[in-house]
Design a protein around this motif. Structure first.
Motif, mmCIF file in Angstrom:
data_model
loop_
_atom_site.group_PDB
_atom_site.id
_atom_site.type_symbol
_atom_site.label_atom_id
_atom_site.label_comp_id
_atom_site.label_asym_id
_atom_site.label_seq_id
_atom_site.Cartn_x
_atom_site.Cartn_y
_atom_site.Cartn_z
ATOM 1 N N LYS A 188 0.819 -1.222 0.000
ATOM 2 C CA LYS A 188 0.000 0.000 0.000
ATOM 3 C C LYS A 188 0.852 1.271 0.000
ATOM 4 N N ILE A 189 2.130 1.163 -0.350
ATOM 5 C CA ILE A 189 3.011 2.321 -0.262
ATOM 6 C C ILE A 189 2.622 3.440 -1.221
ATOM 7 N N ASN A 190 2.176 3.103 -2.420
ATOM 8 C CA ASN A 190 1.804 4.161 -3.367
ATOM 9 C C ASN A 190 0.564 4.910 -2.892
ATOM 10 N N GLU A 191 -0.378 4.175 -2.325
ATOM 11 C CA GLU A 191 -1.570 4.804 -1.741
ATOM 12 C C GLU A 191 -1.166 5.688 -0.557
ATOM 13 N N ALA A 192 -0.209 5.208 0.231
ATOM 14 C CA ALA A 192 0.256 5.992 1.382
ATOM 15 C C ALA A 192 0.886 7.308 0.936
ATOM 16 N N TYR A 193 1.623 7.294 -0.176
ATOM 17 C CA TYR A 193 2.221 8.532 -0.688
ATOM 18 C C TYR A 193 1.137 9.556 -1.028
ATOM 19 N N GLU A 194 0.075 9.097 -1.686
ATOM 20 C CA GLU A 194 -1.009 10.020 -2.045
ATOM 21 C C GLU A 194 -1.692 10.563 -0.792
ATOM 22 N N ARG A 195 -1.876 9.695 0.195
ATOM 23 C CA ARG A 195 -2.477 10.150 1.454
ATOM 24 C C ARG A 195 -1.552 11.123 2.188
ATOM 25 N N MET A 196 -0.256 10.865 2.125
ATOM 26 C CA MET A 196 0.704 11.758 2.776
ATOM 27 C C MET A 196 0.642 13.156 2.169
ATOM 28 N N LEU A 197 0.478 13.232 0.862
ATOM 29 C CA LEU A 197 0.361 14.531 0.192
ATOM 30 C C LEU A 197 -0.878 15.287 0.647
ATOM 31 N N ARG A 198 -1.908 14.545 1.049
ATOM 32 C CA ARG A 198 -3.145 15.171 1.547
ATOM 33 C C ARG A 198 -3.117 15.375 3.071
#
Length: 342
Positions: free
Chosen positions: A323-333
């Motif tokens: 889920k690392i790519n999803e985590a990156y998008e969430r981190m940006l938000r």
């Protein structure tokens, strides 16, 4: 060489994906570590997407590593098989320049070897980080993990913890001092916890009114909504030290005006583009605008021991590597409280 498995990006546009590569066998001074947890730092995202214009691909990030020693070289004295161990942002330095001799390897005059995306003279290639199953590191750059700390929540201390601890220590944060922390993200929430434990009066600056309750839970004595001009005006000329953790464009002059005579604002957030500063922000009150980069190995160990004494760890959300790519998008938000850990 031994086979290792991890997640890496092949270009600035591609997602992180499974990646097989080779680690060196432990040399006489090396420690081989099975990685149990790895924190996700905003620097990882900056690097993977080449936002700092310095990435070599494939890029395999991760520099907040907690693990267990599986093998040691014949000359290793600091660790044995089965020990808990940690690796932060550096895996080597020249060890001979004035900075290294002071235990300030982060300021190595030849440039330290980063845990990832850094030329590694040992293997003649780029380093790969903690988004992987194991790592081999010289014993000097491996840290002891106090046993009373929650391992998964300890991982972010290796970057977010030391990045805020180092300037707080260097500028002598403590009782009788008023310390401001700008931003309540991965770095900021650690800054609040650490400054509070050091005995300072802590003020959090945030643009999000919804973070006030959390900030107080973490140790803030007061919260100022930085977009509220009246609230900012009330605290003009009143701070001994401000730690700025924000890595996006913001008005630095508004915060410089909050410093007392001879007080300091320290940047630890890596803003990719220049921050415009008015010269009068520093001329009046003889203010200082400074920067700080992680900490050396001795200070990082000191930080871990300080956190063990005061029972301080990061607030984390644990994710599988898938889920690392999803985590990156969430981190940006800013949709994480307050650090992802793989």
């Amino acid at each position: 060489m031994s086979k290792a498995l991890g997640y890496a990006a092949q270009s600035a546009q591609s997602p992180l994906a499974p990646f097989s590569f080779q680690r060196r066998e432990p040399g006489p001074q090396d420690v081989s570590i099975e990685i149990l947890y790895c924190g996700v730092c905003h620097s990882d995202l900056h690097t993977v997407r080449n936002e700092w214009k310095s990435t070599t691909y494939p890029a395999l990030p991760g520099h907040e590593i907690i693990g267990r020693v599986t093998a040691v070289g014949g000359e290793v004295t600091r660790f044995k098989k089965g020990d808990l161990a940690a690796v932060g942002c550096m895996v080597d330095s020249c060890r001979d320049c004035p900075s290294c001799k002071q235990g300030l390897e982060q300021y190595c005059e030849a440039g330290f070897t980063g845990t990832y995306n850094s030329p590694d003279p040992e293997i003649g290639a780029m380093t790969y980080g903690g988004y992987s199953d194991h790592i081999v590191v010289d014993q000097y750059f491996v840290l002891r993990v106090p046993e009373n700390l929650d391992l998964k929540a300890t991982a972010p201390l290796l970057c977010a913890g030391i990045t805020t601890y180092s300037p707080l220590r260097h500028w002598n944060a403590g009782k009788g001092q008023k310390v401001g922390i700008i931003g309540l993200g991965g770095l900021g929430h650690m800054g609040v916890k650490l400054a509070h434990a050091m005995g300072a009066h802590v003020t959090l600056f945030t643009t999000s009114p919804g973070k006030q309750e959390d900030a107080r839970r973490l140790g803030a004595d007061e919260v100022v909504i930085s977009s509220n001009q009246m609230a900012m005006a009330k605290v003009l000329n009143s701070f001994d030290l401000i730690i700025d953790t924000v890595s996006a464009q913001h008005d630095i002059n508004a915060y410089m005006a909050l410093l007392k005579l001879d007080a300091t604002l320290v940047m630890v957030g890596g803003v990719p583009d220049p921050l415009p500063m008015q010269t009068f922000s520093v001329i009046f009150k003889r203010r200082h605008f400074a920067g700080s980069l992680i900490g050396g190995i001795p200070e990082t160990q000191e930080m871990l021991d300080f956190c063990a004494k005061h029972n301080i760890v990061s607030d984390v959300e644990v994710i599988p590597i898938q889920k690392i790519n999803e985590a990156y998008e969430r981190m940006l938000r800013s949709d994480v409280k307050y650090r992802f850990v793989i």
